[in-house]
Motif scaffolding. Structure first.
Motif: not given
Length: 239
Positions: A72-81, A219-223, A233-235
């Motif tokens: 599941f992909v989302w944007y965190n509080q820093e607006r990072e994927l 996921t990385q390929l799709f992006l 990586e930390e996300n």
């Protein structure tokens, strides 16, 4: 391609032969497998038993699912994927499918849910649907596309995205990961090793980890195919 990440799941499945060996098939299924083998190019070089060990897991009629991984992909509080990956894994295929079914029913809006997978339209999506029916499980709305033509299926397929409409042969996830400089999911396992790992090496946990790693790569390929930044990586959280 604009995607609603709130209703998108990146998935991958790992499959094996439905039984440990050709000898474990019923006489009826043995005959049907032998007939299927006549369509294989190397049918005159290998026995039905050898071909079953190598290929049965590819076919939903003779195989079973041992792991479904979902990201599941989302944007965190820093607006990072960010990405969270979970696997449903075990020896009881019906339990795996029911858990997966319950998760998508509870967490997503069925009419809007979109799957993303590599070669998903040819493999993952129909395989899951077929095995649900074999196990007597009602198909979720997002998998009720048996009346659709392949090009009418709205789920995302990263291999299709890479084709750009041409009809060239299969392009592996590992190859695309290499050219886009995405870390490979192929550590000590690849798809050809899954059946033996499951039946001969008690390797279900390894299979699940490999499946989750494939979801990260997909996921990385799709992006990248959509000109979006890769997820740091930390996300990435793998549970």
């Amino acid at each position: 391609m604009k995607v609603d990440f709130n209703n998108c799941l990146v998935i991958d499945i790992e499959t094996v032969g439905g039984v440990s060996s050709y000898d474990q098939l019923s006489e009826r299924l043995q005959k049907l497998w032998e007939y299927k083998c006549t369509f294989f190019r190397d049918a005159d070089q290998k026995t039905p038993a050898e071909l079953f060990a190598e290929r049965a897991g590819i076919f939903a009629e003779f195989g079973k699912i041992v792991t479904i991984a979902a990201g599941f992909v989302w944007y965190n509080q820093e607006r990072e994927l960010s990405l969270k990956v979970k696997a449903f894994s075990g020896h009881d295929e019906a339990s795996i499918l029911n858990e997966f079914n319950q998760m998508i029913d509870k967490s997503f809006e069925q009419p809007k849910l979109t799957f993303c997978a590599h070669n998903g339209k040819e493999f993952d999506y129909p395989y899951i649907a077929r095995r649900m029916l074999v196990n007597g499980i009602n198909l979720p709305q997002c998998l009720q596309f048996h009346d659709n033509k392949p090009w009418e299926i709205k789920h995302i397929d990263t291999m299709d995205l890479w084709k750009f409409g041409d009809r060239k042969s299969f392009t592996s996830l590992d190859l695309l990961a290499a050219i886009f400089e995405i870390d490979s999911s192929k550590g000590d396992m690849d798809g050809s090793m899954v059946n033996n790992a499951y039946y001969l090496e008690d390797g279900l946990e390894r299979i699940a980890e490999y499946c989750k790693a494939d979801v990260v790569v997909t996921t990385q390929l799709f992006l990248r195919l959509n000109s979006l930044p890769a997820i740091k990586e930390e996300n990435i959280e793998i549970v």
